[in-house]
Design a protein around this motif. Sequence first.
Motif, PDB file in Angstrom:
ATOM      1  N   GLY A 141     -70.154  40.639 -47.683  1.00 19.44           N
ATOM      2  CA  GLY A 141     -68.396  40.540 -48.070  1.00 19.44           C
ATOM      3  C   GLY A 141     -67.858  40.306 -46.576  1.00 19.44           C
ATOM      4  O   GLY A 141     -68.726  39.343 -46.073  1.00 19.44           O
ATOM      5  N   ARG A 142     -66.540  40.656 -46.473  1.00 18.67           N
ATOM      6  CA  ARG A 142     -65.724  39.899 -45.519  1.00 18.67           C
ATOM      7  C   ARG A 142     -66.474  40.137 -44.141  1.00 18.67           C
ATOM      8  O   ARG A 142     -65.571  40.418 -43.171  1.00 18.67           O
ATOM      9  CB  ARG A 142     -65.019  40.004 -45.997  1.00 18.67           C
ATOM     10  N   LEU A 143     -67.258  41.319 -44.034  1.00 17.26           N
ATOM     11  CA  LEU A 143     -67.921  42.589 -42.543  1.00 17.26           C
ATOM     12  C   LEU A 143     -68.472  42.233 -42.004  1.00 17.26           C
ATOM     13  O   LEU A 143     -69.805  40.909 -42.708  1.00 17.26           O
ATOM     14  CB  LEU A 143     -67.579  43.919 -43.172  1.00 17.26           C
ATOM     15  N   ARG A 144     -68.439  41.348 -40.934  1.00 15.94           N
ATOM     16  CA  ARG A 144     -69.912  41.582 -40.384  1.00 15.94           C
ATOM     17  C   ARG A 144     -69.970  42.415 -38.935  1.00 15.94           C
ATOM     18  O   ARG A 144     -69.274  42.514 -38.229  1.00 15.94           O
ATOM     19  CB  ARG A 144     -69.584  39.980 -39.862  1.00 15.94           C
ATOM     20  N   VAL A 145     -70.873  42.568 -38.837  1.00 19.92           N
ATOM     21  CA  VAL A 145     -71.157  44.136 -38.114  1.00 19.92           C
ATOM     22  C   VAL A 145     -72.064  43.048 -36.743  1.00 19.92           C
ATOM     23  O   VAL A 145     -74.036  42.805 -37.693  1.00 19.92           O
ATOM     24  CB  VAL A 145     -71.878  45.125 -38.261  1.00 19.92           C
ATOM     25  N   THR A 146     -72.068  43.457 -35.360  1.00 18.07           N
ATOM     26  CA  THR A 146     -73.482  42.717 -34.809  1.00 18.07           C
ATOM     27  C   THR A 146     -73.772  44.352 -33.513  1.00 18.07           C
ATOM     28  O   THR A 146     -72.828  45.248 -33.724  1.00 18.07           O
ATOM     29  CB  THR A 146     -72.488  41.362 -33.885  1.00 18.07           C
TER      30      THR A 146
END
Lengths: 112, 113
Positions: free
Chosen positions: B59-64
């Motif tokens: 969704g609106r979350l991005r993890v690197t």
Amino acid sequence: DAGITQSPRHKVTETGTPVTLRCHQTENHRYMYWYRQDPGHGLRLIHYSYGVKDTDKGEVSDGYSVSRSKTEDFLLTLESATSSQTSVYFCAISEARRDTQYFGPGTRLTVL
Amino acid sequence: SQQGEEDPQALSIQEGENATMNCSYKTSINNLQWYRQNSGRGLVHLILIRSNEREKHSGRLRVTLDTSKKSSSLLITASRAADTASYFCAICPADNYGQNFVFGPGTRLSVLP
């Protein structure tokens, strides 16, 4: 919080008294955990269980004991509560040791 | 300590802005997870990223994840007031023995309407 309940949700007790917190799950997950949460420390693992009657210590196990006689229940006991054990206690479950953990709503314990 | 350390400790932004939180750790990992905690509630799982992955979206979350720098970041785009919460990273060490996830102290995010 679905599938995990903790009781009681709040408790006030006096120093030196025994306290038992209960975690109950309906998900049939193998792993169950007890954490305490204190300001500035995040969550710290107290004890965990990897099956019925199979338990092991975590990072902050001193003063705590646990028991798991059924898959669905994991009990945390403070044999003689101290003021340093005032905290919020969370139970969590997971299917496998490195899997996502699902948390209960927490128990706020105050030891006077 | 293998503890994940979130940065910043607290973050205040306006609704609609993006929020970025970082997590640094000291050990090799099997995976790293992000959780959210609303005030007075238990933790809710957001994303799990494995050591061989570099980026994941939900969704609106991005993890690197940068294993060479031993760090991860959580980006929340187009933030909403409902995103106000504490966010925790939890690391699962690769040489895990008798221990499970280790949680950091968290980042408190406030999204102002």
